[in-house]
Design a protein around this motif. Structure first.
Motif, mmCIF file in Angstrom:
data_model
loop_
_atom_site.group_PDB
_atom_site.id
_atom_site.type_symbol
_atom_site.label_atom_id
_atom_site.label_comp_id
_atom_site.label_asym_id
_atom_site.label_seq_id
_atom_site.Cartn_x
_atom_site.Cartn_y
_atom_site.Cartn_z
ATOM 1 N N UNK B 41 0.827 -1.203 0.000
ATOM 2 C CA UNK B 41 0.000 0.000 0.000
ATOM 3 C C UNK B 41 0.865 1.257 0.000
ATOM 4 N N UNK B 42 0.220 2.412 -0.129
ATOM 5 C CA UNK B 42 0.964 3.666 -0.251
ATOM 6 C C UNK B 42 1.722 4.000 1.027
ATOM 7 N N UNK B 43 1.175 3.559 2.170
ATOM 8 C CA UNK B 43 1.866 3.842 3.428
ATOM 9 C C UNK B 43 3.236 3.166 3.449
ATOM 10 N N UNK B 44 3.273 1.874 3.078
ATOM 11 C CA UNK B 44 4.544 1.158 3.184
ATOM 12 C C UNK B 44 5.545 1.623 2.121
ATOM 13 N N UNK B 45 5.055 1.865 0.900
ATOM 14 C CA UNK B 45 6.024 2.314 -0.119
ATOM 15 C C UNK B 45 6.483 3.742 0.187
ATOM 16 N N UNK B 46 5.604 4.521 0.844
ATOM 17 C CA UNK B 46 5.987 5.867 1.282
ATOM 18 C C UNK B 46 7.145 5.804 2.255
ATOM 19 N N UNK B 47 7.079 4.834 3.144
ATOM 20 C CA UNK B 47 8.155 4.661 4.122
ATOM 21 C C UNK B 47 9.478 4.360 3.417
ATOM 22 N N UNK B 48 9.446 3.491 2.389
ATOM 23 C CA UNK B 48 10.651 3.143 1.658
ATOM 24 C C UNK B 48 11.209 4.358 0.907
ATOM 25 N N UNK B 49 10.299 5.163 0.331
ATOM 26 C CA UNK B 49 10.757 6.356 -0.390
ATOM 27 C C UNK B 49 11.401 7.344 0.567
ATOM 28 N N UNK B 50 10.817 7.459 1.761
ATOM 29 C CA UNK B 50 11.369 8.358 2.773
ATOM 30 C C UNK B 50 12.797 7.925 3.117
ATOM 31 N N UNK B 51 12.974 6.624 3.288
ATOM 32 C CA UNK B 51 14.305 6.091 3.616
ATOM 33 C C UNK B 51 15.311 6.444 2.515
ATOM 34 N N UNK B 52 14.880 6.275 1.267
ATOM 35 C CA UNK B 52 15.761 6.581 0.131
ATOM 36 C C UNK B 52 16.075 8.072 0.078
ATOM 37 N N UNK B 53 15.035 8.879 0.322
ATOM 38 C CA UNK B 53 15.198 10.329 0.267
ATOM 39 C C UNK B 53 16.211 10.789 1.320
ATOM 40 N N UNK B 70 17.945 9.427 -13.584
ATOM 41 C CA UNK B 70 16.662 8.780 -13.858
ATOM 42 C C UNK B 70 16.208 8.969 -15.302
ATOM 43 N N UNK B 71 16.827 9.916 -15.975
ATOM 44 C CA UNK B 71 16.399 10.246 -17.336
ATOM 45 C C UNK B 71 16.392 9.044 -18.290
ATOM 46 N N UNK B 72 17.473 8.239 -18.321
ATOM 47 C CA UNK B 72 17.499 7.148 -19.304
ATOM 48 C C UNK B 72 16.401 6.100 -19.110
ATOM 49 N N UNK B 73 15.848 5.978 -17.872
ATOM 50 C CA UNK B 73 14.838 4.928 -17.660
ATOM 51 C C UNK B 73 13.420 5.454 -17.841
ATOM 52 N N UNK B 74 13.331 6.741 -18.194
ATOM 53 C CA UNK B 74 12.016 7.370 -18.337
ATOM 54 C C UNK B 74 11.136 6.609 -19.328
ATOM 55 N N UNK B 75 11.730 6.192 -20.441
ATOM 56 C CA UNK B 75 10.958 5.508 -21.487
ATOM 57 C C UNK B 75 10.444 4.165 -20.986
ATOM 58 N N UNK B 76 11.321 3.428 -20.277
ATOM 59 C CA UNK B 76 10.906 2.129 -19.734
ATOM 60 C C UNK B 76 9.718 2.331 -18.792
ATOM 61 N N UNK B 77 9.820 3.343 -17.928
ATOM 62 C CA UNK B 77 8.744 3.620 -16.978
ATOM 63 C C UNK B 77 7.455 3.960 -17.726
ATOM 64 N N UNK B 78 7.550 4.800 -18.725
ATOM 65 C CA UNK B 78 6.364 5.219 -19.481
ATOM 66 C C UNK B 78 5.678 4.023 -20.130
ATOM 67 N N UNK B 108 -3.354 2.123 -10.037
ATOM 68 C CA UNK B 108 -2.516 1.839 -8.871
ATOM 69 C C UNK B 108 -1.273 1.047 -9.268
ATOM 70 N N UNK B 109 -1.454 0.004 -10.079
ATOM 71 C CA UNK B 109 -0.289 -0.804 -10.471
ATOM 72 C C UNK B 109 0.711 0.063 -11.233
ATOM 73 N N UNK B 110 0.185 0.933 -12.106
ATOM 74 C CA UNK B 110 1.077 1.798 -12.888
ATOM 75 C C UNK B 110 1.910 2.672 -11.956
ATOM 76 N N UNK B 111 1.235 3.281 -10.962
ATOM 77 C CA UNK B 111 1.956 4.143 -10.019
ATOM 78 C C UNK B 111 3.004 3.338 -9.264
ATOM 79 N N UNK B 117 10.457 0.933 -10.070
ATOM 80 C CA UNK B 117 11.596 0.994 -11.008
ATOM 81 C C UNK B 117 12.507 2.163 -10.646
ATOM 82 N N UNK B 118 11.887 3.318 -10.370
ATOM 83 C CA UNK B 118 12.691 4.501 -10.059
ATOM 84 C C UNK B 118 13.504 4.257 -8.795
ATOM 85 N N UNK B 119 12.882 3.689 -7.769
ATOM 86 C CA UNK B 119 13.576 3.463 -6.499
ATOM 87 C C UNK B 119 14.696 2.446 -6.688
#
Lengths: 287, 271
Positions: B41-53, B70-78, B108-111, B117-119
């Motif tokens: 859920x967003x709470x748990x992935x938020x925690x991981x992003x906070x750690x990375x940040x 992050x620029x080169x992986x933009x296309x893969x993400x899209x 949700x899956x897309x987000x 991938x970005x993380x």
């Protein structure tokens, strides 16, 4: 009209990154046809970066380079043609040899110029004779040659394009005294025979002072001085400040002066020193 | 041109992240990447992003540079996000148009895929951004040293990796130099068809190979002159030792990973 002219030429490596370095800082110089110029400066003073602009290998971050009055970056064709007119021989050129035979390697430039087979043959043989590469060596692989021969073969590869300006970046670096002398003599002969403009890059004042007519002193990307050899030597005290060695013979004269002898210090060859000392001795009635 | 690639590059610094034990860094980042895929859920992935940040901030590497990585992986993400949105048919329907049906599940899956991938890329770039290649291979050698019992020469492999990494910038510089030299003789690498361009590369690659062999011999001689004879009985100048900051980093990361499971339990899963 001047042959080569740079106008407020500046070049920055890796602009915008944490490794940004200003290699050239606002350089405006004019080079006339037939001049023999030495570019000296400390390691990292921008000498090599500067000469790579003169034949369009590097594109200036700002400023312009003119060859016979035309901007060499006007379009791609102009840039390409300038490379044949301004022959640039890089530092340690022997590491760029690649063909099966010495002959083919020297012929690489003329071939790219789109000359006919006969013309290529003529250009290659002429270049080989300038640098003293014998005919039987031409059939060998460039990797079988000795260090000095490789260097001369590589220089021939640039001369073979019959450029109007020949630029040599540290042509004697890493050679023994005999090899150095040989290349110095070769350059002098080449200049006399072809009457072309020659530019030599070096970090040693000693090597350059004897041969060239005009010196460009580079310091931290700036053109510190650009004048005749005599004029540069009249400001000899400035040289150590910018990390350059004063020739040994000049150091002797400076030392004599500091010991109280009234000698000239703008001297850079043994010949000049001999005359000056003989004059001094005569004046004192020793001779 | 070639010099602008930042992935895998090292940015010297003296931050806490730079000084962490490289062995621990590798293990923690590996654990982190696995953990990202357990977030429901967003709470748990938020925690991981906070750690990375927090890690990025502590490393003092400019955010501009991070963005660039992050620029080169933009296309893969899209592309992956788009496929998720179109093909995932779970959850409520948000929009229906002809054959395309966009659902909450798809969005949700897309987000989540985007964030994952970005993380993932960011976390692994943080490893190379803050660890010098020699430290990295040293750590790899240590981590894989148990493989010795299978008769795998971990030291030689690590040494080869170090040398290979060490010579990448040298080779790039050399290619640049050879290209300039051949261009000065009128070589043209930018025009013509594929065959012509391929042929134009010969004057670059032959000198490059010859110089590489020469350099390899010289390096081997230099290493032998300094009495190098493999990993047997070799001691190190820099002994790797865990310090307080390493234990703290370990604690924070494990606590965060444990936090994922707690958050997954208490909040509704969206994916």
């Amino acid at each position: 009209m001047s042959l080569i002219k740079t106008e407020n030429l500046s070049y920055v490596y890796s602009q915008g990154s944490p490794f940004q370095v200003t290699a050239l800082d606002n350089i405006s110089i004019t080079i006339e046809k037939g001049e023999f110029i030495g570019i000296i400066g400390h390691t990292g003073s921008g000498k090599s970066t500067l000469v790579q602009h003169l034949n369009g290998i590097l594109k200036p971050t700002s400023g312009k380079v003119f060859f016979e009055g035309t901007d060499i970056f006007k379009d791609r064709q102009t840039t390409k043609n300038v490379r044949f007119k301004v022959g640039l021989c890089f530092q340690y050129p022997e590491y760029q040899l690649f063909e099966n035979t010495v002959y083919d390697d020297i012929a690489f430039g003329p071939k790219n110029m789109g000359l006919s087979k006969d013309e290529i043959d003529e250009y290659v043989l002429e270049a080989a004779s300038f640098v003293g590469i014998k005919k039987e060596l031409l059939k060998k692989s460039p990797f079988e040659l000795s260090g000095g021969e490789k260097r001369r073969a590589a220089i021939a590869g640039v001369i073979a394009m019959k450029p109007e300006v020949l630029i040599l970046d540290e042509p004697t670096a890493g050679l023994d005294p005999k090899g150095r002398k040989r290349i110095e003599r070769m350059i002098a002969d080449y200049r006399q025979a072809t009457e072309s403009t020659v530019i030599i890059v070096s970090h040693s004042m000693e090597d350059i002072a004897r041969t060239v007519g005009k010196v460009l002193v580079m310091n931290h990307g700036k053109a510190e001085m650009f004048a005749g050899v005599d004029e540069v030597f009249s400001k000899i005290e400035r040289l150590p400040e910018i990390g350059l060695d004063v020739p040994s013979i000049t150091r002797i004269m400076l030392r004599l002066r500091s010991l109280g002898y009234d000698v000239r210090t703008d001297i850079y060859t043994v010949e000049q020193a001999k005359d000056e000392l003989l004059f001094l001795l005569k004046e004192r009635g020793v001779l | 041109m070639i010099k602008d690639i930042t992935i895998g590059q090292y940015f010297p610094g003296n931050s806490v992240i730079h000084r962490l034990d490289p062995r621990l860094k590798i293990v923690l980042i590996f654990a982190y990447i696995v953990a990202i895929f357990f977030c429901k859920n967003f709470q748990s992935i938020g925690l991981m992003l906070l750690l990375l940040f927090v890690t990025v901030l502590l490393s003092r590497i400019s955010l501009k540079l991070i963005g660039k990585s992050l620029k080169p992986i933009l296309i893969i993400i899209l592309i992956t996000s788009l496929l998720q949105i179109i093909y995932n048919k779970n959850g409520e329907v948000l929009l229906e148009y002809w054959k395309i049906k966009i659902t909450t599940g798809g969005v949700y899956t897309a987000v989540f895929t985007t964030i994952r991938i970005a993380a993932l890329v960011l976390a692994s770039s943080m490893l190379t951004y803050t660890t010098s290649p020699t430290m990295l291979t040293d750590a790899i050698e240590r981590l894989f040293s148990p493989l010795k019992i299978f008769n795998i020469n971990v030291h030689s492999i690590a040494m080869m990796m170090t040398i290979a990494l060490r010579f990448i910038p040298t080779l790039i510089e050399e290619v640049d130099k050879i290209m300039s030299a051949q261009k000065s003789r009128g070589a043209d690498f930018e025009s013509g068809n594929l065959a012509k361009r391929g042929k134009a590369l010969i004057p670059i690659f032959i000198p490059l190979f010859i110089n590489s062999f020469r350099r390899a011999y010289e390096l081997a001689f230099a290493m032998e002159c300094r009495c190098y004879r493999g990993g047997e009985g070799r001691t190190r100048l820099r002994q790797m030792k865990m310090a307080l900051r390493d234990y703290l980093a370990f604690l924070i990361t494990t606590a965060s990973i444990a936090g994922i499971f707690v958050l997954n339990h208490f909040f509704a899963a969206v994916i």
